[in-house]
Structures are given as C-alpha cells and as structure tokens.
Design a protein around this motif. Structure first.
Motif, short mmCIF file in Angstrom:
data_model
loop_
_atom_site.label_atom_id
_atom_site.label_comp_id
_atom_site.label_asym_id
_atom_site.label_seq_id
_atom_site.Cartn_x
_atom_site.Cartn_y
_atom_site.Cartn_z
N SER A 196 -37.02 -10.11 72.24
CA SER A 196 -37.92 -10.76 73.19
C SER A 196 -37.62 -12.24 73.34
O SER A 196 -37.37 -12.94 72.36
CB SER A 196 -39.37 -10.58 72.72
OG SER A 196 -40.25 -11.29 73.56
N SER A 197 -37.71 -12.71 74.58
CA SER A 197 -37.57 -14.15 74.83
C SER A 197 -38.83 -14.91 74.44
O SER A 197 -38.83 -16.14 74.41
CB SER A 197 -37.25 -14.39 76.31
OG SER A 197 -38.29 -13.89 77.13
N ALA A 237 -36.57 -7.81 76.85
CA ALA A 237 -35.92 -8.76 77.76
C ALA A 237 -34.57 -8.22 78.21
O ALA A 237 -33.91 -7.46 77.49
CB ALA A 237 -35.74 -10.11 77.04
N ARG A 241 -31.19 -12.38 79.70
CA ARG A 241 -32.28 -13.22 79.19
C ARG A 241 -32.17 -13.40 77.68
O ARG A 241 -32.49 -14.48 77.15
CB ARG A 241 -33.63 -12.58 79.56
CG ARG A 241 -34.84 -13.46 79.20
CD ARG A 241 -34.84 -14.74 80.03
NE ARG A 241 -35.95 -15.61 79.65
CZ ARG A 241 -35.88 -16.52 78.69
NH1 ARG A 241 -34.76 -16.67 77.99
NH2 ARG A 241 -36.93 -17.29 78.43
N ARG A 242 -31.72 -12.39 76.98
CA ARG A 242 -31.55 -12.51 75.53
C ARG A 242 -30.43 -13.49 75.19
O ARG A 242 -30.52 -14.23 74.21
CB ARG A 242 -31.28 -11.13 74.92
CG ARG A 242 -32.54 -10.29 74.76
CD ARG A 242 -32.25 -8.95 74.14
NE ARG A 242 -32.48 -7.86 75.08
CZ ARG A 242 -32.33 -6.58 74.81
NH1 ARG A 242 -31.91 -6.22 73.60
NH2 ARG A 242 -32.58 -5.66 75.72
#
Length: 389
Positions: A196-197, A237, A241-242
């Motif tokens: 998760s971001s 994510a 984005r990761r």
C-alpha cells in the motif's frame, strides 16, 4: 421417486438440465468463490437452475460495473483482542515476533497464505477473507501494556505480515498509525511489509526511527503488468504506484527492500528481472523472493482464479507448481516451502541471484535494527496490585 435404485444423475442432453455456470470474477475482488472453510460441518453444493446469469457476457470486461457477479461490499467488525504479539518459531522466517492490527485483508490477493486463517472464524477463506474484516481496536493499548511488562524481552517486531497493516480500511481506522506511535514513543524497532502507498502517510514517524536504525520497510511487487496485478491483487496499489512509494521512502532516508512474492510460473515469473531493475532504479537496496505457496484452501481458490483469468495457461501453471513441490500442490517442509525444489526452482534461484548481484540489491548494512534505545515504561506493572491504604 426418492428410491436410490430409481434416482438418476442429470442428463446433459436433456432439455431441462442446466450445468453449473463457472464462477464469475467480481469487481475489485481476488477470489471468484466463497469456498467453504475446512472446519465447516455442513457441506454445500452449487446448483444453477437457469434463472440467474452468473457469468459475464462474452467479450465483456468483468472488472467494469454491470458485468460479472454483483459488487460485494466490505464489512468491518470490531474485535477486542486478548493479545497482540504473535510468537513465531518457524526457522525459515527472519523474525520471531509479529503484530497484525487486522484479520482479513481487503487487498484480496488471491495467493495470500493467510486466507485459511478465516476458517478459524467459521468464515470462508475466499470472498469472506477479503470482504468480512476484523479490526483489533485495542491493538495500540495491548501493545503498550505488553512491552511495558518487566518480563518483556525486546526484539524487533514484524508489522503486517499476515494481513496488510495499511490496507484500505486503515485510512479511516488508523490502528496502524496508533501502533506506530506507541513504537516510536518507546523507540522500539520494527520492520514492515506492505503493498500500500498509504505507508507514505506515516513517514513523519517512520523517518526519524529509520535514522536511529529502528525501522526498515519492504514493498511487495509481484509484476509490473497492471492488468495482471488488477486481478491478482485487486485492491492493492498499482505496480507503478508501489515503485513511487519505494522512491518516496528511500528519499526520506528509510531503507527499503523489495519482496517479489509470490513468483507464479508463466504468470509473474517472466517479469522477475524487470521488477528487480525497476525497484533498484527507484531506490530499493535489497531484495527477496518466494515461490507460490498453496496451503490448504489457497490451492482451490488459486486454481479457480487461474481458470477465470488464464484458462489456456492454467494446466501449464499448475504442472510447473507441482514440479517444484514433489508432485503436490504444496509442500509444507520448512526447507522447501519458500523456494521449492527441483530443476526449475534451481534455475529460478540462479536467475534471481544473478540479477540481484548485477543490480546491487544484496546490501545488508541496514539488516540489524538497534534495540539499545528501547524505553520501558515502568509505570505499568505486569500484575497491578491494589494499594493497602
């Protein structure tokens, strides 16, 4: 007639016979079924009477609204846990103590080894695992009490190993944030792994701890293919984005490793070197990998996912998985379960280590967390006593 001598199985050629439709993917969900847990007494069979359309129309995108099965809403239940720190004795896991603020995980990763734990709750390791979640609302208070005991022996804590500590419901509940506040206040070292971001939200707490060698992070990236990731890890994510999260954490001075887990033959496996290259470019300093594990109910759930998303590849994938597991879907032996055995497992190991060496992802200078600054709150007694006067 109910006489067993006269009962007949349904005839596929009969006009009134309806075959069971294949499970349809649900928007934003990994599992395609709500497979029964192994502890349930009553067994149920799916039967299609022809009245419901349970599969997407030909050519339709099952991830678009209005196609496939109906949208499944997430339910969150509050739980007052009796304990919060879990002790581990497995020799193939690099930590002894873990903390999980949640049961179940909305990310919905189809391969998650923690899915079978929902069976202990009388729920399904399938859709229930990713839609019926439990929040341990007293986790921060339990942690503070536990690490304040005179008998407590401090050692690094692994955060979010079974279920992601920064999964979507954390945005509102903030249990993980409060747990980190306790750890930061006591200067108690810990490591965390996430997809998760949302971890970026807590950099104000994590960066100072990292500077004191009290924190390190790992980001799991299985593939760079966003389409594959959308079905494999539907609410995590995106891969891009990761990668940005790795860069953000690294720029904040936080040591970041990458976990390529799991490596799925013919699905994510071809991407392995590209993932390592992208992570190294983003600022990761170490890497690890785990071959696909299919314990208990994870095996039929994963095979259902394969049939739904990669039907032409399904038999080939499972054949290669069994090649690495001694002909079985899963081998639980500690010496084999993470990496597998056999020729293909050896080749995969060689590929990984050659790429890691080439990219400089084998650094270990951040591998030891400093326990020397841990602050024990002596105002909390292990067994509080009443005053005499």
């Amino acid at each position: 007639m109910n006489d067993p001598e006269t009962r007949r199985e349904p005839d596929p050629d009969a006009e009134n016979w309806y075959p069971v439709a294949p499970p349809a993917p649900r928007k934003g969900r990994g599992a395609v079924t709500n497979l029964q847990g192994r502890y349930e007494v009553d067994q149920r069979e799916t039967y299609d009477d022809g009245w419901q359309q349970t599969h997407p129309e030909e050519g339709a995108d099952p991830h678009e609204e209005g196609h496939g099965a109906e949208v499944l809403r997430t339910q969150v239940f509050e739980e007052r846990a009796k304990s919060i720190l879990t002790r581990n004795q497995s020799p193939d896991i690099p930590f002894n103590v873990s903390l999980n603020p949640y049961r179940g995980c909305e990310h919905g990763c189809i391969y998650c080894f923690a899915r079978p734990t929902h069976s202990y709750l009388g729920l399904s390791p399938g859709l229930d695992f990713e839609s019926r979640l439990y929040a341990k609302i007293n986790a921060p208070e339990l942690l503070a009490r536990e690490i304040s005991k005179p008998s407590y022996e401090p050692e690094p804590i692994a955060l979010g190993v079974n279920t992601d500590a920064w999964q979507p419901i954390e945005r509102d509940l903030r249990l993980t944030r409060r747990v980190i506040e306790v750890l930061a206040q006591r200067q108690h070292p810990f490591a965390a792994i996430t997809k998760s971001s949302l971890i970026e939200r807590d950099i104000d707490l994590l960066a100072p701890m990292a500077q004191r060698r009290q924190f390190m992070a790992a980001i799991t990236i299985t593939t760079l293919d966003a389409d594959v990731a959308r079905t494999l890890e539907p609410r995590a994510a995106t891969p891009a984005r990761r990668l940005r999260t790795i860069r953000t954490l690294a720029q904040a001075g936080i040591p970041v490793g990458v976990s390529i887990a799991p490596v799925i033959p013919f699905v994510t496996e071809p991407d392995m070197e590209r993932v390592l290259e992208a992570c190294a470019e983003a600022g990761a300093t170490s890497a690890s990998y785990i071959v696909l594990r299919l314990p208990w109910e994870v095996s039929p759930l994963f095979q259902g996912w394969l049939e739904a998303h990669f039907p032409q590849r399904a038999a080939r994938v499972m054949s290669r998985v069994r090649d690495m597991r001694g002909g079985k879907d899963y081998e639980s032996d500690f010496s084999q379960r993470m990496k597998g055995t056999g020729l293909w497992a050896d080749l995969l190991k060689q590929r990984f280590h050659q790429a890691v060496k080439r990219l400089g992802l084998n650094e270990r200078r951040h591998g030891i967390l400093d326990m020397s600054e841990f602050v024990r709150d002596k105002t909390v007694r292990e067994k509080p006593q009443l005053d005499l006067f």
